[in-house]
Design a protein around this motif. Structure first.
Motif, PDB file in Angstrom:
ATOM      1  N   GLY A  24     -10.516  -2.510   9.855  1.00 14.47           N
ATOM      2  CA  GLY A  24      -9.606  -1.646   9.959  1.00 14.47           C
ATOM      3  C   GLY A  24     -10.602  -0.352  11.124  1.00 14.47           C
ATOM      4  O   GLY A  24     -11.846  -0.309  10.902  1.00 14.47           O
TER       5      GLY A  24
ATOM      6  N   TYR B 207      -4.808  -4.310   9.788  1.00 15.59           N
ATOM      7  CA  TYR B 207      -4.479  -4.086   8.483  1.00 15.59           C
ATOM      8  C   TYR B 207      -3.234  -6.163   8.251  1.00 15.59           C
ATOM      9  O   TYR B 207      -2.602  -6.318   9.445  1.00 15.59           O
TER      10      TYR B 207
ATOM     11  N   SER C  36       1.358   0.594   5.080  1.00 13.42           N
ATOM     12  CA  SER C  36       0.140   0.802   6.470  1.00 13.42           C
ATOM     13  C   SER C  36       1.233   1.235   7.596  1.00 13.42           C
ATOM     14  O   SER C  36      -0.006   2.523   8.126  1.00 13.42           O
TER      15      SER C  36
ATOM     16  N   ASN D 161      -8.767   4.001   4.893  1.00 11.96           N
ATOM     17  CA  ASN D 161      -7.741   2.899   4.441  1.00 11.96           C
ATOM     18  C   ASN D 161      -6.777   3.451   4.292  1.00 11.96           C
ATOM     19  O   ASN D 161      -6.011   3.621   3.256  1.00 11.96           O
TER      20      ASN D 161
ATOM     21  N   ASP E 280      -3.522   1.026   3.514  1.00 12.97           N
ATOM     22  CA  ASP E 280      -3.619   0.725   2.420  1.00 12.97           C
ATOM     23  C   ASP E 280      -3.644   1.151   1.310  1.00 12.97           C
ATOM     24  O   ASP E 280      -2.380   1.386   0.594  1.00 12.97           O
TER      25      ASP E 280
END
Length: 324
Positions: free
Chosen positions: A223, A211, A307, A295, A297
């Motif tokens: 990731g 990230y 994040s 994920n 984000d």
């Protein structure tokens, strides 16, 4: 198994590390594995990339000790300055490098390997430029391994250049006494900024896990973490509520999964219908296992956070499986 299941792809982290190493062009790669490698497992991550990293960075002495116990032999830099004799003794015993941020700290760390931290504008940790000569007088030059600082807004080039100018002055002072000291101001954002900000190396944390810091877009980094929850019940919907909230529609069936805010997920963020209950979330349909996080984000945006916080939270009370 009632815990959530976290699957960490160590291969993705290794590929990210190799990409960072190539981008540094021979400079030192400080791999940041603080906060249990942002929830990924510091010992496992460090073992898997120890041949790539030049140094590991942790937040507190305990984290450095854990790396040594896990068999890590590369240098380890502790970001938080020693706060007492216990930190000093353990840093010395386990061969950790400490952060020196003041004259008082220098006096108790004179015989420890150290990196001097200079405040260039973040105003969090570090000695101001005017204090640096006094700090240097109290340290053994042979023990000074580095000088570093931190960009508080790496996405803003003008602010970053102002910090770099202050840091360059500090570096000149230190090099007059320790010519071969390692100077580093770049974390992940500074690394992505590149050029003059790279100095002798960079400390990469969030980028190592796939990230980017705020204000940056990156490609080619992956990731490495997915979190799964197990289905505990499938219910014929009788009307009324879904968890603690009134239902917004008439469902045929609802599935409950063993996951709650004690597992590090925000109560007010709907993974399923409305919100998390204390130890379960509910959604319409689904299999025995449901991927609830892949994920950081996207999840952080829904939480109104970043994040970093999402990653360090969601592996609480989780069983971790590593893919090699």
């Amino acid at each position: 198994m009632q815990k959530t299941l976290s699957v960490v792809d160590l291969r993705a982290i290794r590929e990210n590390a190799l990409k960072i190493k190539r981008g540094l062009g021979g400079r030192k790669f400080f791999a940041v594995v603080k906060a249990d490698a942002y929830g990924h497992g510091a010992a496992e991550v460090a073992r898997y990339i120890e041949d790539i990293a030049d140094c590991f960075c942790v937040a507190i002495t305990d984290e450095g000790v854990d790396l040594r116990v896990a068999g890590i032999t590369k240098p380890v830099l502790v970001f938080t300055p020693p706060l007492g004799k216990d930190d000093i003794k353990r840093a010395e015993f386990y061969g950790l490098s400490v952060t020196v941020n003041s004259v008082e700290c220098a006096e108790i760390c004179e015989n420890l390997n150290c990196h001097i931290k200079v405040n260039t504008g973040m105003n969090r940790l570090g000695c101001n430029l005017g204090e640096l000569p006094a700090v240097l007088k109290r340290l053994n030059p042979e023990k000074i391994k580095g000088i570093y600082s931190h960009l508080y807004a790496p996405e803003n080039i003008e602010r970053s250049k102002k910090q770099l100018a202050v840091f360059n002055r500090a570096e000149t002072l230190v090099r007059a006494k320790v010519p071969y000291v390692c100077a580093h101001i770049a974390a992940s954002g500074g690394f992505l900024r590149g050029g003059e900000f790279l100095k002798d190396g960079a400390r990469c944390g969030i980028l190592l896990y796939g990230y980017a810091p705020a204000g940056f877009l990156v490609y080619g980094y992956s990731g490495a973490l997915k979190v799964y929850a197990r289905r505990t019940q499938e219910t014929v919907f009788m009307g009324g509520g879904v968890g603690y909230s009134p239902a917004t529609e008439m469902y045929k069936t609802l599935c409950s999964y063993r996951l709650g805010y004690a597992d590090g997920f925000r109560r007010t963020i709907p993974l399923g219908e409305k919100n998390l209950c204390m130890d379960a979330f509910i959604k319409n349909g689904g299999g025995e296992f449901e991927c609830v996080f892949d994920n950081a984000d996207a999840y952080a945006k829904r939480c109104g956070t970043i994040s970093y916080e999402a990653l360090t939270s969601v592996t609480k009370r989780s069983e971790i499986i590593y893919e090699r």
